[in-house]
Design a protein around this motif. Structure first.
Motif, PDB file in Angstrom:
ATOM      1  N   PRO A  72      47.748  43.419  42.139  1.00 46.00           N
ATOM      2  CA  PRO A  72      48.407  44.726  42.016  1.00 46.00           C
ATOM      3  C   PRO A  72      48.621  45.438  43.344  1.00 46.00           C
ATOM      4  O   PRO A  72      49.333  46.454  43.385  1.00 46.00           O
ATOM      5  CB  PRO A  72      47.451  45.522  41.115  1.00 46.00           C
ATOM      6  N   PHE A  73      48.035  44.919  44.423  1.00 46.65           N
ATOM      7  CA  PHE A  73      48.289  45.524  45.726  1.00 46.65           C
ATOM      8  C   PHE A  73      49.560  44.981  46.371  1.00 46.65           C
ATOM      9  O   PHE A  73      49.962  45.438  47.443  1.00 46.65           O
ATOM     10  CB  PHE A  73      47.075  45.333  46.646  1.00 46.65           C
ATOM     11  N   ILE A  74      50.182  44.020  45.727  1.00 45.08           N
ATOM     12  CA  ILE A  74      51.533  43.595  46.107  1.00 45.08           C
ATOM     13  C   ILE A  74      52.514  44.372  45.241  1.00 45.08           C
ATOM     14  O   ILE A  74      52.405  44.345  44.012  1.00 45.08           O
ATOM     15  CB  ILE A  74      51.745  42.090  45.866  1.00 45.08           C
ATOM     16  N   TYR A 112      40.980  43.044  44.152  1.00 45.52           N
ATOM     17  CA  TYR A 112      41.364  44.039  43.151  1.00 45.52           C
ATOM     18  C   TYR A 112      40.426  43.939  41.960  1.00 45.52           C
ATOM     19  O   TYR A 112      39.719  42.945  41.767  1.00 45.52           O
ATOM     20  CB  TYR A 112      42.822  43.848  42.722  1.00 45.52           C
ATOM     21  N   THR A 113      40.439  44.981  41.136  1.00 42.59           N
ATOM     22  CA  THR A 113      39.537  45.065  39.985  1.00 42.59           C
ATOM     23  C   THR A 113      40.332  45.077  38.686  1.00 42.59           C
ATOM     24  O   THR A 113      41.580  45.163  38.700  1.00 42.59           O
ATOM     25  CB  THR A 113      38.709  46.356  40.062  1.00 42.59           C
ATOM     26  N   ALA A 114      39.615  45.031  37.569  1.00 43.50           N
ATOM     27  CA  ALA A 114      40.268  45.124  36.257  1.00 43.50           C
ATOM     28  C   ALA A 114      40.950  46.476  36.104  1.00 43.50           C
ATOM     29  O   ALA A 114      42.015  46.586  35.481  1.00 43.50           O
ATOM     30  CB  ALA A 114      39.228  44.935  35.153  1.00 43.50           C
ATOM     31  N   SER A 115      40.371  47.516  36.698  1.00 45.95           N
ATOM     32  CA  SER A 115      40.977  48.846  36.658  1.00 45.95           C
ATOM     33  C   SER A 115      42.299  48.861  37.423  1.00 45.95           C
ATOM     34  O   SER A 115      43.265  49.512  37.002  1.00 45.95           O
ATOM     35  CB  SER A 115      40.021  49.879  37.258  1.00 45.95           C
ATOM     36  N   ASP A 116      42.351  48.144  38.531  1.00 43.30           N
ATOM     37  CA  ASP A 116      43.595  48.042  39.302  1.00 43.30           C
ATOM     38  C   ASP A 116      44.670  47.342  38.481  1.00 43.30           C
ATOM     39  O   ASP A 116      45.852  47.733  38.509  1.00 43.30           O
ATOM     40  CB  ASP A 116      43.353  47.266  40.599  1.00 43.30           C
ATOM     41  N   GLN A 117      44.287  46.306  37.749  1.00 38.08           N
ATOM     42  CA  GLN A 117      45.237  45.590  36.903  1.00 38.08           C
ATOM     43  C   GLN A 117      45.764  46.499  35.788  1.00 38.08           C
ATOM     44  O   GLN A 117      46.941  46.454  35.426  1.00 38.08           O
ATOM     45  CB  GLN A 117      44.583  44.339  36.293  1.00 38.08           C
ATOM     46  N   GLU A 118      44.888  47.326  35.241  1.00 41.16           N
ATOM     47  CA  GLU A 118      45.319  48.245  34.187  1.00 41.16           C
ATOM     48  C   GLU A 118      46.326  49.255  34.734  1.00 41.16           C
ATOM     49  O   GLU A 118      47.320  49.576  34.068  1.00 41.16           O
ATOM     50  CB  GLU A 118      44.111  48.985  33.609  1.00 41.16           C
ATOM     51  N   LYS A 119      46.083  49.727  35.948  1.00 42.72           N
ATOM     52  CA  LYS A 119      47.023  50.642  36.597  1.00 42.72           C
ATOM     53  C   LYS A 119      48.393  49.972  36.757  1.00 42.72           C
ATOM     54  O   LYS A 119      49.431  50.577  36.488  1.00 42.72           O
ATOM     55  CB  LYS A 119      46.473  51.041  37.965  1.00 42.72           C
ATOM     56  N   LYS A 120      48.378  48.713  37.158  1.00 38.54           N
ATOM     57  CA  LYS A 120      49.626  47.960  37.319  1.00 38.54           C
ATOM     58  C   LYS A 120      50.390  47.881  36.003  1.00 38.54           C
ATOM     59  O   LYS A 120      51.605  48.090  35.954  1.00 38.54           O
ATOM     60  CB  LYS A 120      49.316  46.553  37.838  1.00 38.54           C
ATOM     61  N   PRO A 174      58.407  42.941  32.209  1.00 34.74           N
ATOM     62  CA  PRO A 174      57.140  42.416  32.698  1.00 34.74           C
ATOM     63  C   PRO A 174      56.432  41.593  31.643  1.00 34.74           C
ATOM     64  O   PRO A 174      56.687  41.758  30.441  1.00 34.74           O
ATOM     65  CB  PRO A 174      56.340  43.686  33.026  1.00 34.74           C
ATOM     66  N   PRO A 175      55.517  40.711  32.047  1.00 35.79           N
ATOM     67  CA  PRO A 175      54.784  39.908  31.071  1.00 35.79           C
ATOM     68  C   PRO A 175      53.802  40.731  30.263  1.00 35.79           C
ATOM     69  O   PRO A 175      53.510  40.409  29.120  1.00 35.79           O
ATOM     70  CB  PRO A 175      54.062  38.870  31.932  1.00 35.79           C
ATOM     71  N   ARG A 176      53.276  41.811  30.862  1.00 35.56           N
ATOM     72  CA  ARG A 176      52.332  42.687  30.175  1.00 35.56           C
ATOM     73  C   ARG A 176      52.597  44.128  30.596  1.00 35.56           C
ATOM     74  O   ARG A 176      52.897  44.395  31.762  1.00 35.56           O
ATOM     75  CB  ARG A 176      50.877  42.335  30.523  1.00 35.56           C
ATOM     76  N   ALA A 177      52.458  45.043  29.640  1.00 39.75           N
ATOM     77  CA  ALA A 177      52.656  46.455  29.958  1.00 39.75           C
ATOM     78  C   ALA A 177      51.783  47.291  29.038  1.00 39.75           C
ATOM     79  O   ALA A 177      51.469  46.887  27.913  1.00 39.75           O
ATOM     80  CB  ALA A 177      54.119  46.852  29.801  1.00 39.75           C
ATOM     81  N   ILE A 178      51.371  48.456  29.537  1.00 36.90           N
ATOM     82  CA  ILE A 178      50.594  49.399  28.759  1.00 36.90           C
ATOM     83  C   ILE A 178      51.394  50.679  28.617  1.00 36.90           C
ATOM     84  O   ILE A 178      51.941  51.194  29.593  1.00 36.90           O
ATOM     85  CB  ILE A 178      49.238  49.704  29.427  1.00 36.90           C
ATOM     86  N   PHE A 179      51.445  51.196  27.392  1.00 32.89           N
ATOM     87  CA  PHE A 179      52.172  52.436  27.139  1.00 32.89           C
ATOM     88  C   PHE A 179      51.181  53.504  26.681  1.00 32.89           C
ATOM     89  O   PHE A 179      50.297  53.224  25.883  1.00 32.89           O
ATOM     90  CB  PHE A 179      53.232  52.238  26.056  1.00 32.89           C
TER      91      PHE A 179
END
Length: 223
Positions: A57-59, A173-181, A218-223
């Protein structure tokens, strides 16, 4: 409708990288017709869109869309941008913006105006959120003699984005970073499905949804 090529892949760097290329003979899309004064005209349209969704997620996410509209004249349109997932990614946005400025200056184009066009178009009318960093550029109308600049948009995107990717890919990166992405992905998916006139027009004209949306979303997204 003409050729339709869709490519999708995934790996260690990108959880999904997709491109869609269309060669269509259709009525000029409304979003372009309004700017070109070609409402109701039949056009041959070539469209290429590339979306890169990184694992890390830092990219930032990379995006480029280029199109050619041919009636009694040739008109180029499109642009590029990056989508950082974190507010502190100003370095990446600044780097990308400087690259776009240099491209515009070398071809006598107005970066400020092209950046403004992108910012105004890629903005959610519902949430008022930016869609992308707005460091990039967009144009609805580039004359035939601007082809070297049009080509330069693609070359600059690949060069600039590659440098950003190399610089950022090793960061932890962390799981929290992935959730932000994935929440940022949700903003993009919402805009594509609810607000992007080009996507809706393509689906209405018969482009298979699994091809069009499969290359863009995207392959995954959170709403």
């Amino acid at each position: 409708m003409g050729p339709l090529d869709v490519m999708r892949s995934s790996g260690e760097v990108f959880e999904k990288a997709g491109s869609i290329y269309c060669d269509l003979t259709i009525e000029t899309p409304p979003v372009l017709a309004e700017n070109l004064g070609q409402k109701g005209s039949t056009a041959e349209a070539f469209v290429l869109e590339i979306n890169c969704y990184p694992v890390n997620p830092f990219i930032p996410r990379g995006y480029m869309e280029l199109r050619v509209n041919i009636t009694d004249r040739i008109v180029f349109a499109g642009g590029t941008d990056i989508f950082p997932y974190f507010p502190d990614a100003d370095e990446d946005s600044g780097f990308f913006a400087e690259g776009m400025k240099e491209l515009c200056q070398s071809h006598g184009q107005d970066y400020v105006q092209l950046q403004k066009t992108r910012a105004e178009f890629f903005m959610s009318k519902y949430t008022k959120e930016k869609v992308g960093s707005h460091a990039g550029i967009y144009s609805f109308q580039l004359a035939e003699d601007t082809f070297p600049f049009f080509k330069g948009i693609a070359e600059s995107f690949f060069n600039l984005y590659s440098e950003i990717l190399v610089r950022c890919e090793g960061r932890d990166y962390t799981a929290s970073d992935q959730e932000k992405k994935q929440k940022i992905h949700g903003i993009w998916a919402q805009w594509v499905l609810l607000e992007d006139e080009g996507t809706k027009y393509g689906l209405e004209k018969g482009i298979p949804p699994d091809a069009l949306l499969g290359a863009i979303l995207p392959p995954r997204a959170i709403f």
